[in-house]
Design a protein around this motif. Structure first.
Motif, mmCIF file in Angstrom:
data_model
loop_
_atom_site.group_PDB
_atom_site.id
_atom_site.type_symbol
_atom_site.label_atom_id
_atom_site.label_comp_id
_atom_site.label_asym_id
_atom_site.label_seq_id
_atom_site.Cartn_x
_atom_site.Cartn_y
_atom_site.Cartn_z
ATOM 1 N N MET A 53 48.446 69.075 39.470
ATOM 2 C CA MET A 53 48.068 68.099 40.909
ATOM 3 C C MET A 53 49.212 67.635 41.822
ATOM 4 O O MET A 53 49.080 67.386 42.957
ATOM 5 N N GLY A 54 50.249 67.588 41.176
ATOM 6 C CA GLY A 54 51.638 66.876 41.783
ATOM 7 C C GLY A 54 51.773 68.171 42.925
ATOM 8 O O GLY A 54 51.911 67.756 44.175
ATOM 9 N N HIS A 55 51.866 69.464 42.468
ATOM 10 C CA HIS A 55 52.026 70.560 43.485
ATOM 11 C C HIS A 55 51.146 70.544 44.508
ATOM 12 O O HIS A 55 51.378 70.838 45.648
ATOM 13 N N ALA A 56 49.933 70.573 44.064
ATOM 14 C CA ALA A 56 48.785 70.413 45.044
ATOM 15 C C ALA A 56 48.765 69.482 46.153
ATOM 16 O O ALA A 56 48.878 69.769 47.428
ATOM 17 N N ALA A 57 49.243 68.209 45.713
ATOM 18 C CA ALA A 57 49.624 67.091 46.676
ATOM 19 C C ALA A 57 50.518 67.306 47.718
ATOM 20 O O ALA A 57 50.328 67.038 48.891
ATOM 21 N N THR A 58 51.718 67.783 47.083
ATOM 22 C CA THR A 58 52.806 68.219 48.120
ATOM 23 C C THR A 58 52.581 69.506 49.023
ATOM 24 O O THR A 58 52.408 68.970 50.280
ATOM 25 N N TYR A 59 51.541 70.472 48.595
ATOM 26 C CA TYR A 59 51.380 71.390 49.459
ATOM 27 C C TYR A 59 50.265 70.852 50.497
ATOM 28 O O TYR A 59 50.294 71.376 51.558
ATOM 29 N N ALA A 281 51.483 60.858 39.562
ATOM 30 C CA ALA A 281 51.842 60.207 38.039
ATOM 31 C C ALA A 281 50.582 60.692 37.149
ATOM 32 O O ALA A 281 49.187 60.702 37.821
ATOM 33 N N LEU A 282 50.732 60.803 36.108
ATOM 34 C CA LEU A 282 49.599 60.678 35.192
ATOM 35 C C LEU A 282 49.892 59.811 33.955
ATOM 36 O O LEU A 282 51.138 59.749 33.191
ATOM 37 N N ASP A 283 48.974 58.958 33.407
ATOM 38 C CA ASP A 283 49.407 57.871 32.582
ATOM 39 C C ASP A 283 50.906 57.141 32.752
ATOM 40 O O ASP A 283 51.565 56.950 31.877
ATOM 41 N N GLY A 284 50.974 56.879 34.110
ATOM 42 C CA GLY A 284 52.097 55.951 34.490
ATOM 43 C C GLY A 284 53.457 56.568 34.604
ATOM 44 O O GLY A 284 54.388 56.205 34.902
ATOM 45 N N GLU A 285 53.277 58.069 34.406
ATOM 46 C CA GLU A 285 54.735 58.742 34.439
ATOM 47 C C GLU A 285 54.359 60.017 35.375
ATOM 48 O O GLU A 285 53.643 60.386 35.558
ATOM 49 N N ASP A 322 53.782 57.363 46.327
ATOM 50 C CA ASP A 322 53.355 57.826 44.848
ATOM 51 C C ASP A 322 52.002 57.345 44.245
ATOM 52 O O ASP A 322 51.436 56.152 44.620
ATOM 53 N N TRP A 323 51.286 57.992 43.494
ATOM 54 C CA TRP A 323 49.954 57.707 43.073
ATOM 55 C C TRP A 323 49.717 58.368 42.072
ATOM 56 O O TRP A 323 50.388 59.224 41.258
ATOM 57 N N GLU A 324 48.595 57.586 41.303
ATOM 58 C CA GLU A 324 48.233 57.989 39.779
ATOM 59 C C GLU A 324 46.945 58.823 39.936
ATOM 60 O O GLU A 324 45.930 58.478 40.698
ATOM 61 N N TRP A 325 46.909 60.068 39.067
ATOM 62 C CA TRP A 325 45.899 60.741 38.985
ATOM 63 C C TRP A 325 44.881 60.159 38.056
ATOM 64 O O TRP A 325 45.477 60.045 36.894
#
Ligand code: 5CA
Ligand code: ZN
Length: 409
Positions: A53-59, A281-285, A322-325
């Protein structure tokens, strides 16, 4: 390499707005002024553990940039790379006892499928590091000839001091640069370097690792930053409009890339704007391959999640934050997609003239996608609580959401 199929981008009534966007190098918002053909380079994946999801958010962020430009009736010249040979990819292949080329091909194919499902516009040139090697070698030779690079035990390093603008992308102090360099693929501790920050341009062949003929550089493989510079210069040239990636690429990758290109050409700047997306992030990281805390687009799709809902999950966050999934993020997006689909499935509705302008204004203002979603929510709310009699409205809303947000209702 081939990219992935393009989804149609419907034309909207009226005219789009010029994009104001946060530029890391100046630290503020600038209004981009691309010519009739806007030029954008977005750093691509290193093909293992794709697509999270980090990749997807950037693209998604850089897809919005292009949709805003297309709405201004410009053409877009979009280039993306695939880092299909690099240390982390080779290490993963060794760990899993897999051929590195097979790993890279499989993950790149999966990435294409995910991008297609998410309706991300494809690059015009999608270029792998391996296929870029014949263009990289002469650049490294030129840097050596210009005194901007030097050899160290069979490897070639770039001298950061050769670019008077070095530091102008990230504006970090020397200590911060040193720490990030060590964390993100650099080797500041290696003895013999002129400056600890100097990055590798060409790595001499290592036992058991792939290598290519580098002419007078000797057999080896390219460094990471010169890969993107070679591809961007070949397909876009100096001074292109946007260099994009996640915020973890500002230093060293985009800083070093800018310096390589500026030292090579004597021109400035490499890119008009350096645009960086926040970290998911996931679970705070931070979601990252090294930590393994990943949520994959393909896993959600396999579970039957509509890609349009995945896309709405991304759009609900400002690209720079920055956000949390979480499961709730996805549940909210699924509910919103249902509401919007119900609203546009009626034969008429409240006028959508204002909505088109609201979505345009939101995105032109540093890609404020949450504000764009709020505008569509208001129209859908008005539809539910009384509707309207404008027969064209549901169609205009569908096309607006499709053209500017990449969501098919
Ligand atoms: N191949 C290089 C770029 S040349 C690379 O960084 N590949 S990557 O696979 O590690 O990352 C691809 C893109 O996703 C980069 O722009 C990176 O900044 C972005 N990215 C990686 N992790 C995250 C995350 N957790 N949140 C947001 N974006 C991320
Ligand atoms: Zn890159």
């Amino acid at each position: 390499m081939h990219a992935w199929p393009a989804s149609e981008v419907p034309a909207l009534p009226g005219k789009g707005r010029d994009l104001r966007i946060h530029d890391t190098a100046t630290g503020g918002r600038i209004t981009l002024d691309p010519g009739p053909v806007a030029r954008i380079y977005v750093c691509g994946i290193t093909p293992y553990d794709a697509t999270h999801m980090g990749h997807a958010a950037t693209y998604n962020a850089f897809d919005l940039v292009q949709r805003v430009w297309l709405d201004t009736k410009r053409q877009v010249h979009y280039v993306q790379n695939v880092t299909d040979v690099d240390d982390p990819l080779l290490e993963r292949a060794v760990r899993d006892g897999e051929d590195w080329t097979e790993l890279a091909e499989r993950e790149t194919a999966l990435f294409r499928e995910d991008m297609t499902a998410l309706r991300m516009l494809p690059p015009k040139h999608y270029v792998g590091a391996v296929e870029a090697i014949p263009g990289i070698v002469p650049l490294v030779e030129r840097l050596l000839d210009a005194g901007a690079a030097y050899e160290l035990d069979g490897d070639v390093y770039f001298s950061v001091e050769s670019d008077p603008h070095f530091g102008g992308v990230s504006h970090l102090d020397a200590e911060a640069m040193r720490l990030l360099s060590a964390e993100r693929g650099g080797d500041p501790e290696r003895p013999g370097k002129k400056n600890p920050l100097d990055p590798m341009l060409w790595m001499g062949a290592r036992e058991g690792e792939p290598s290519w003929d580098g002419g007078r550089l000797g057999d080896g493989r390219p460094g990471w930053h010169i890969e993107c510079v070679a591809i961007a210069l070949e397909h876009l040239g100096m001074g292109f409009d946007v260099q994009g990636g996640g915020s973890d690429l500002a230093f060293p990758h985009h800083e070093m890339g800018a310096s390589h290109a500026q030292a090579l050409t004597g021109a400035y700047p490499f890119a008009q704007a350096y645009v960086h997306a926040g970290m998911v992030a996931l679970d705070g990281e931070k979601m990252s391959k090294s930590k393994g805390n990943l949520v994959f687009v393909s896993a959600l799709r396999r579970d039957g999640v509509d890609p349009a809902a995945i896309r709405l999950s991304l759009l609900a966050h400002h690209y720079r934050s920055d956000w949390e999934w979480t499961d709730q993020v996805l549940a909210d997006a699924v509910a919103r997609l249902d509401r919007w689909r119900a609203a546009v499935s009626r034969p008429d509705g409240p006028s959508a003239d204002a909505l088109v302008e609201e979505v345009r204004a939101a995105l032109a203002d540093d890609l404020d996608s949450p504000a764009a979603l709020a505008a569509v929510d208001r129209w859908a709310g008005a539809q539910t609580s009384g509707g309207g009699t404008d027969e064209g409205a549901p169609g205009v809303v569908s096309r607006t959401v499709d053209a500017l947000l990449g969501v098919a209702l």
